[in-house]
Design an enzyme around this catalytic site. Structure first.
Site, PDB file in Angstrom:
ATOM      1  CG  HIS A 155      -7.829   3.930  -4.266  1.00  0.00           C
ATOM      2  ND1 HIS A 155      -6.766   4.221  -5.109  1.00  0.00           N
ATOM      3  CD2 HIS A 155      -8.944   4.041  -5.032  1.00  0.00           C
ATOM      4  CE1 HIS A 155      -7.236   4.503  -6.319  1.00  0.00           C
ATOM      5  NE2 HIS A 155      -8.560   4.391  -6.298  1.00  0.00           N
TER       6      HIS A 155
ATOM      7  CG  HIS B 231     -12.935   7.195  -6.849  1.00  0.00           C
ATOM      8  ND1 HIS B 231     -12.301   7.997  -7.765  1.00  0.00           N
ATOM      9  CD2 HIS B 231     -12.189   6.065  -6.751  1.00  0.00           C
ATOM     10  CE1 HIS B 231     -11.217   7.380  -8.217  1.00  0.00           C
ATOM     11  NE2 HIS B 231     -11.130   6.204  -7.619  1.00  0.00           N
TER      12      HIS B 231
ATOM     13  CD  GLN C 294     -11.971   8.896 -13.822  1.00  0.00           C
ATOM     14  OE1 GLN C 294     -12.434   8.739 -12.710  1.00  0.00           O
ATOM     15  NE2 GLN C 294     -11.329   7.922 -14.463  1.00  0.00           N
TER      16      GLN C 294
ATOM     17  CG  HIS D  31      -6.516   5.813 -10.272  1.00  0.00           C
ATOM     18  ND1 HIS D  31      -6.563   6.819  -9.357  1.00  0.00           N
ATOM     19  CD2 HIS D  31      -7.687   5.111 -10.137  1.00  0.00           C
ATOM     20  CE1 HIS D  31      -7.713   6.741  -8.668  1.00  0.00           C
ATOM     21  NE2 HIS D  31      -8.403   5.716  -9.127  1.00  0.00           N
TER      22      HIS D  31
ATOM     23  CD  GLU E 209      -8.631   0.694 -12.091  1.00  0.00           C
ATOM     24  OE1 GLU E 209      -8.491   1.920 -12.148  1.00  0.00           O
ATOM     25  OE2 GLU E 209      -9.591   0.141 -11.529  1.00  0.00           O
TER      26      GLU E 209
ATOM     27  CG  ASP F  39     -11.478   2.048  -6.583  1.00  0.00           C
ATOM     28  OD1 ASP F  39     -11.465   3.292  -6.634  1.00  0.00           O
ATOM     29  OD2 ASP F  39     -11.140   1.338  -7.544  1.00  0.00           O
TER      30      ASP F  39
HETATM   31 FE   FE2 Z   1      -9.824   4.521  -8.000  1.00  0.00          FE
END
Ligand code: FE2
Length: 431
Positions: A57, A59, A152, A210, A213, A309
């Site tokens: 995971h 970005h 996103q 995701h 969260e 992340d």
């Molecule tokens: Fe993430």
């Protein structure tokens, strides 16, 4: 018998001491002692030899952008998302490629050789997808990069969210994403999951969401996700990332939920560095930790990995591509302090993460890809304790990183000494 590369006398994560003989891109032999010629020998006696680190995971479109165009002042997830919304409109493809390739250099030096990166597919220009596909081409020789089409700003909440996600998959991104807790309503979040599960199923792709969260205990999208994973038989290739609302949920509800997650076969990816800093920001005291229920999921048979992340981006202002940092933080926050749990934390950033990503040829057995890391530690728990140096990194049969052992010489009154912080059996102690 001859090998291209021989890694001599290392301690494997299961405690065996073995020589590893490599021919071409594959491991040819693993034996207590190999009497053979080799093009090159790495002396790993007393050191831990592990399969490479894996991050399921990340970005990469946002990495190494800390401070652009400004820092996240509140430290919250939501300010991070809005800050990223500004940055992605001004970042060029070349800038994103440059930052991501630099990050991959860091990863290679850390023995981190497989990464799943979410890629924001919200904006119609899809520059992030274009950049990350270029990065995947550039690093393919030494890092396996999986790219998630990640809506996103919401599959439905963003004006062209769904259409742009489909376009990004058509460009060659290989995993379907999702963010149900960010859709406008619970109902639209649930509908997004049904929609995304069908897309993953129809295209034969993996699915990584995701999911929940948030600190809201009523954010229960993981329940719908597990149902859709079961419905479409996506078990081996679906992962719920974050799942932080489970931290705050009612225990009775969780006693029903965890068996449903286990039944589905989906995996879980908590991200301890980021969620210990992002979650609980609306709390006064006591402040919640915001990490999902790691040990309880594992006890139910769910594969749980640790994800990183973020590194130096709108959400997280630190980080070094070190999956041992991630394991170290996860160990503390989930209170995994029993010796077996500490060793499990090392497996989570290696074997368990590899299973989550469905990596082919992963491991240290004959026939596996010859990718491994030599660590300045006596065993996996020591590697986590020290977040230790990578003495050598081998990717597909090639030595791609090396560094000298980093012991400190002391000059103390009347007592010259050197310090090795290693303490595990076979490691030696302070000299
Ligand atoms: Fe993430």
């Amino acid at each position: 018998m001859s090998f291209d590369l021989l890694v001599r006398g290392g301690t494997l994560p299961d405690g065996r001491v073995a020589d590893i003989g490599i021919r071409g891109e594959r491991i040819a032999a693993v034996e207590p002692r190999l009497e053979a010629e080799a093009g090159r020998v790495i002396d790993a006696a007393g050191d831990l030899v592990a399969p490479p680190f894996v991050d399921p995971h990340f970005h990469m479109d946002a990495t190494l952008s800390y401070g652009l165009p400004r820092v996240n002042a509140s430290g919250t997830l939501l300010e991070g998302i809005s800050l990223w919304g500004e940055l992605r409109e001004i970042a060029t493809v070349d800038e994103m490629v440059g930052r991501a390739v630099t990050y991959c250099d860091w990863a290679a030096s850390m023995g981190l050789l497989a990464i799943r990166s979410h890629v924001d597919t919200t904006p119609g220009h899809l520059r992030g997808a274009e950049a990350m596909l270029e990065v995947r081409r550039r690093v393919a020789g030494y890092i396996d990069l999986q790219l998630v089409a990640f809506p996103q700003d919401g599959l439905y909440r963003a004006p062209e969210g769904r259409a742009n996600l489909i376009r990004a998959l058509d460009m060659g991104l290989d995993v379907v994403g999702g963010i149900p807790h960010f859709e406008r309503t619970m109902e639209e979040g649930a509908e997004s999951l049904r929609d995304l599960a069908r897309i993953a199923s129809d295209r034969g792709l993996m699915w990584d969401v995701h999911c929940d969260e948030t600190d809201d205990p009523m954010s229960r999208h993981v329940e719908t996700m597990a149902r859709e994973v079961t419905r479409h038989g996506l078990g081996g290739r679906a992962a719920g990332s974050h799942l932080t609302s489970m931290h705050s949920m009612d225990n009775y509800y969780v006693s029903k939920l965890i068996p449903l997650i286990a039944e589905s076969g989906m995996t879980a990816i908590p991200n301890p560095l980021i969620n210990i800093t992002l979650q609980g920001r609306h709390d006064t005291y006591p402040k919640r930790r915001g990490l999902t229920r790691v040990k309880e999921l594992q006890a139910a048979g769910v594969t749980v990995g640790w994800g990183q992340d973020c590194v130096l981006d709108p959400w997280y202002s630190l980080g070094t591509a070190d999956m041992l940092d991630v394991a170290f933080m996860g160990l503390h926050v989930a209170q995994m302090t029993h010796p077996e749990e500490m060793a499990r934390c090392f497996r989570m950033v290696t074997e368990d993460n590899a299973r989550i990503m469905g990596l082919e040829g992963y491991g240290l057995a004959p026939g596996c890809l010859a990718s491994l890391v030599v660590l300045d530690a006596g065993d996996p728990v020591e590697a986590v304790r020290l977040r230790t140096d990578r003495l050598a990194v081998v990717s597909k049969g090639r030595v791609i990183a090396e560094r000298a052992r980093n012991d400190t010489r002391l000059s103390l009154p009347g007592r010259p000494a050197s310090v090795r912080r290693r303490h595990a059996a076979g490691s030696g102690t302070n000299g």
